[in-house]
Design a protein around this motif. Structure first.
Motif, mmCIF file in Angstrom:
data_model
loop_
_atom_site.group_PDB
_atom_site.id
_atom_site.type_symbol
_atom_site.label_atom_id
_atom_site.label_comp_id
_atom_site.label_asym_id
_atom_site.label_seq_id
_atom_site.Cartn_x
_atom_site.Cartn_y
_atom_site.Cartn_z
ATOM 1 N N PRO A 1 -31.824 11.368 -44.653
ATOM 2 C CA PRO A 1 -30.484 11.560 -45.237
ATOM 3 C C PRO A 1 -30.497 12.475 -46.456
ATOM 4 O O PRO A 1 -29.590 13.286 -46.632
ATOM 5 N N GLU A 2 -31.556 12.364 -47.273
ATOM 6 C CA GLU A 2 -31.601 13.182 -48.490
ATOM 7 C C GLU A 2 -31.909 14.649 -48.213
ATOM 8 O O GLU A 2 -31.692 15.510 -49.075
ATOM 9 N N SER A 3 -32.424 14.975 -47.035
ATOM 10 C CA SER A 3 -32.694 16.370 -46.688
ATOM 11 C C SER A 3 -31.596 16.971 -45.818
ATOM 12 O O SER A 3 -31.545 18.193 -45.626
ATOM 13 N N LEU A 4 -30.708 16.147 -45.306
ATOM 14 C CA LEU A 4 -29.683 16.631 -44.371
ATOM 15 C C LEU A 4 -28.639 17.513 -45.037
ATOM 16 O O LEU A 4 -28.024 18.366 -44.380
ATOM 17 N N GLY A 5 -28.440 17.330 -46.342
ATOM 18 C CA GLY A 5 -27.422 18.114 -47.029
ATOM 19 C C GLY A 5 -27.645 19.607 -46.886
ATOM 20 O O GLY A 5 -26.696 20.376 -46.681
ATOM 21 N N ALA A 6 -28.901 20.045 -46.984
ATOM 22 C CA ALA A 6 -29.213 21.471 -46.865
ATOM 23 C C ALA A 6 -28.890 21.984 -45.461
ATOM 24 O O ALA A 6 -28.377 23.097 -45.294
ATOM 25 N N PHE A 7 -29.178 21.185 -44.453
ATOM 26 C CA PHE A 7 -28.920 21.573 -43.064
ATOM 27 C C PHE A 7 -27.418 21.666 -42.795
ATOM 28 O O PHE A 7 -26.933 22.637 -42.181
ATOM 29 N N ILE A 8 -26.666 20.682 -43.280
ATOM 30 C CA ILE A 8 -25.217 20.689 -43.067
ATOM 31 C C ILE A 8 -24.568 21.835 -43.829
ATOM 32 O O ILE A 8 -23.633 22.485 -43.333
ATOM 33 N N GLY B 1 -17.567 15.865 -48.957
ATOM 34 C CA GLY B 1 -17.408 14.479 -48.536
ATOM 35 C C GLY B 1 -17.863 14.290 -47.104
ATOM 36 O O GLY B 1 -17.237 13.580 -46.312
ATOM 37 N N TYR B 2 -19.001 14.918 -46.762
ATOM 38 C CA TYR B 2 -19.467 14.879 -45.374
ATOM 39 C C TYR B 2 -19.914 13.479 -44.963
ATOM 40 O O TYR B 2 -20.626 12.800 -45.700
ATOM 41 N N ARG C 1 -29.281 4.639 -36.523
ATOM 42 C CA ARG C 1 -28.303 3.593 -36.808
ATOM 43 C C ARG C 1 -28.133 3.414 -38.314
ATOM 44 O O ARG C 1 -27.044 3.136 -38.805
ATOM 45 N N GLU C 2 -29.223 3.601 -39.050
ATOM 46 C CA GLU C 2 -29.196 3.434 -40.499
ATOM 47 C C GLU C 2 -28.621 4.679 -41.161
ATOM 48 O O GLU C 2 -28.810 5.795 -40.688
ATOM 49 N N ARG C 3 -27.930 4.488 -42.287
ATOM 50 C CA ARG C 3 -27.413 5.614 -43.056
ATOM 51 C C ARG C 3 -27.596 5.343 -44.549
ATOM 52 O O ARG C 3 -27.785 4.199 -44.963
ATOM 53 N N ALA C 4 -27.541 6.413 -45.339
ATOM 54 C CA ALA C 4 -27.605 6.299 -46.792
ATOM 55 C C ALA C 4 -26.314 6.858 -47.380
ATOM 56 O O ALA C 4 -25.797 7.883 -46.913
ATOM 57 N N GLU C 5 -25.799 6.178 -48.400
ATOM 58 C CA GLU C 5 -24.569 6.604 -49.066
ATOM 59 C C GLU C 5 -24.918 7.189 -50.434
ATOM 60 O O GLU C 5 -25.600 6.557 -51.231
ATOM 61 N N PHE C 6 -24.424 8.401 -50.700
ATOM 62 C CA PHE C 6 -24.738 9.098 -51.948
ATOM 63 C C PHE C 6 -23.525 9.246 -52.863
ATOM 64 O O PHE C 6 -23.643 9.823 -53.943
ATOM 65 N N GLY C 7 -22.369 8.776 -52.433
ATOM 66 C CA GLY C 7 -21.159 8.970 -53.221
ATOM 67 C C GLY C 7 -20.515 10.318 -52.967
ATOM 68 O O GLY C 7 -19.306 10.494 -53.160
ATOM 69 N N THR C 8 -21.323 11.288 -52.521
ATOM 70 C CA THR C 8 -20.832 12.617 -52.136
ATOM 71 C C THR C 8 -20.877 12.804 -50.628
ATOM 72 O O THR C 8 -20.203 13.695 -50.094
ATOM 73 N N ALA C 9 -21.686 12.012 -49.954
ATOM 74 C CA ALA C 9 -21.888 12.138 -48.505
ATOM 75 C C ALA C 9 -22.482 10.842 -47.971
ATOM 76 O O ALA C 9 -23.040 10.033 -48.728
ATOM 77 N N ILE C 10 -22.372 10.670 -46.657
ATOM 78 C CA ILE C 10 -23.007 9.542 -45.963
ATOM 79 C C ILE C 10 -23.768 10.135 -44.785
ATOM 80 O O ILE C 10 -23.169 10.684 -43.859
ATOM 81 N N PHE C 11 -25.101 10.011 -44.839
ATOM 82 C CA PHE C 11 -25.938 10.661 -43.838
ATOM 83 C C PHE C 11 -26.912 9.677 -43.201
ATOM 84 O O PHE C 11 -27.477 8.825 -43.889
ATOM 85 N N PRO C 12 -27.184 9.839 -41.897
ATOM 86 C CA PRO C 12 -28.237 9.085 -41.218
ATOM 87 C C PRO C 12 -29.517 9.917 -41.188
ATOM 88 O O PRO C 12 -29.625 10.943 -41.865
ATOM 89 N N TRP C 13 -30.495 9.469 -40.418
ATOM 90 C CA TRP C 13 -31.644 10.304 -40.057
ATOM 91 C C TRP C 13 -31.283 11.038 -38.762
ATOM 92 O O TRP C 13 -30.581 10.498 -37.895
ATOM 93 N N LEU C 14 -31.779 12.258 -38.638
ATOM 94 C CA LEU C 14 -31.454 13.088 -37.483
ATOM 95 C C LEU C 14 -32.754 13.619 -36.886
ATOM 96 O O LEU C 14 -33.572 14.199 -37.598
ATOM 97 N N GLN C 15 -32.954 13.407 -35.604
ATOM 98 C CA GLN C 15 -34.156 13.915 -34.930
ATOM 99 C C GLN C 15 -33.789 15.124 -34.079
ATOM 100 O O GLN C 15 -32.902 15.060 -33.223
#
Length: 422
Positions: free
Chosen positions: A224-231, A322-323, A399-413
């Protein structure tokens, strides 16, 4: 004069000098920030910045100017300069200001900082890190409270205001990584927000990381913490510059399938869990939640009012923040177990996209995954692939996600990404 008086003055003055349409957007940010370095908290720094953005249109000619002084003489000079710039510009029928909307005043988050609680939470976090992790891991930590105000007024009788109070946390680690989150409150320990605890653990593991000595095509699992760059890389393909220039690889793909059906991406500035977002767009519209990709289908672009008019498309309902990526049905453990050979990425930096959609990135924090098990941490691993193929190659969404207050992201394979040492 205060902000609202200055805006009204500018509108009246702009119309008086000959502008046919005028818009004022004022922004004020009050920031109270604590910084900790080497285990010591510095004094509280308080700053206020105020900026007024003026836009004018004259015979389809457009000009914009920004000022931060609200004295009458300064405003008069700014309006005169705005008019002269507009007269000298080239006409374009796509120029416009925000259409009429009912007056609205939006309030979100905290109204004021709790300074005592800020200090207590930061001191608590420093002590926790000192007691739990090697002292060399934590470099510098910032905890700030930002109270932001945005006002929009224009000659179409738009009168909007939004006020937002947010705590923002950033902690820098020795492994070239930063943990961040935003919240409307500090009702629990800082390391329990976002992915802070996991990112500290990754930084500790990275101290013993070995270089990757091979190159192969495998599965990449984006945390989740690395997905922001990809999005962000993907979202840039939907914005004005890429769309208007024709450089976007998705320019003619609206309402077509561009990603795995397992992938749904929303932009939700008003989601309950999203507290740090743009509530009013730069064009002067109240933002609304939207779906960018729904079950793999590209549902909307991220065009400004100008870009939408130029391309004869719909204006975006928000500025693309707000992704929220919808959770999938696959537990993270199952995702890892399915990986024959690949890498789990904890931090990611991506360069610009090439003309055909190829991308290249560096992962300063990652772990080698083989036969379903996380092996030795690796440092400065590079990944390369094609954005269009990567979206289609999404194998699992966790299924799991992390909330950052700016975005909510899961793990992506994602399948078939080139992985190599630096």
């Amino acid at each position: 004069m205060d902000i609202r008086e200055a805006m009204q003055y500018c509108l009246e003055k702009a119309i008086a000098v000959g502008m046919q349409n005028a818009q004022c957007v004022a922004q004020q940010r009050d920031v109270e920030e604590l910084t900790a370095a080497d285990g010591e908290i510095s004094r509280l720094n308080v700053t206020t910045t105020t900026t007024l953005h003026l836009t004018g249109i004259f015979d389809q000619k457009h000009a914009a100017i920004s000022i931060n002084c609200f004295e009458t003489a300064s405003l008069d000079r700014a309006i005169e300069e705005l008019y002269l710039l507009a007269k000298a510009s080239k006409p374009n029928p796509a120029y416009a200001i925000a259409d009429y909307q009912p007056p609205q005043e939006i309030e979100r988050g905290a109204e004021a900082a709790d300074r005592e609680l800020m200090y207590a939470r930061l001191a608590e976090f420093i002590e926790y890190c000192r007691a739990t992790y090697p002292p060399s891991v934590l470099r510098e930590t910032h905890l700030a409270f930002t109270r932001s105000h945005i006002y929009v007024r224009n000659s179409n009788n738009v009168n909007l205001a939004a006020h937002q109070g947010v705590y923002r946390f950033t902690s820098l680690f020795s492994a070239q990584n930063a943990a961040t989150f935003s919240s409307a409150h500090l009702d629990r320990e800082l390391q329990t927000f976002g992915a802070v605890e996991r990112q500290i653990q990754q930084a500790v593991a990275q101290l013993a990381a070995a270089p990757l000595t091979e190159k192969f095509a495998g599965d990449v699992i984006l945390s989740p913490e690395s997905l922001g760059a990809f999005i962000a890389l993907f979202a840039d393909q939907l914005r004005d510059h890429a769309m208007i220039s024709g450089a976007s690889i998705f320019r003619h793909r609206l309402r077509e399938t561009i990603a795995s059906q397992k992938f749904t991406l929303h932009a939700c500035p008003f989601a309950e869990e999203i507290i740090d977002s743009e509530l009013i767009t730069p064009d002067g519209y109240v933002a609304q939640n939207s779906t960018i990709i729904g079950s793999g289908t590209l549902n909307s672009l991220l065009l400004s009012q100008h870009g939408a008019r130029l391309l004869q498309q719909r204006r975006a309902m928000n500025n693309g923040d707000g992704y929220v990526i919808e959770a999938g049905g696959t537990p993270l453990d199952t995702m890892l177990a399915s990986t024959r050979k690949g890498t789990l990425i904890g931090a990611l930096s991506l360069g610009k996209l090439s003309g055909n959609g190829d991308f290249y990135g560096v992962a300063p924090i990652c772990a080698f995954v083989q036969d379903g098990e996380i092996r030795t941490p690796r440092r400065h691993v590079t990944i390369a692939g094609n954005l269009a193929e990567a979206l289609q190659g999404i194998r699992f969404v966790s299924r799991e996600r992390a909330e950052f207050g700016t975005a909510i992201f899961p793990w992506l394979q994602i399948r078939n990404i080139m992985i190599a040492g630096e």
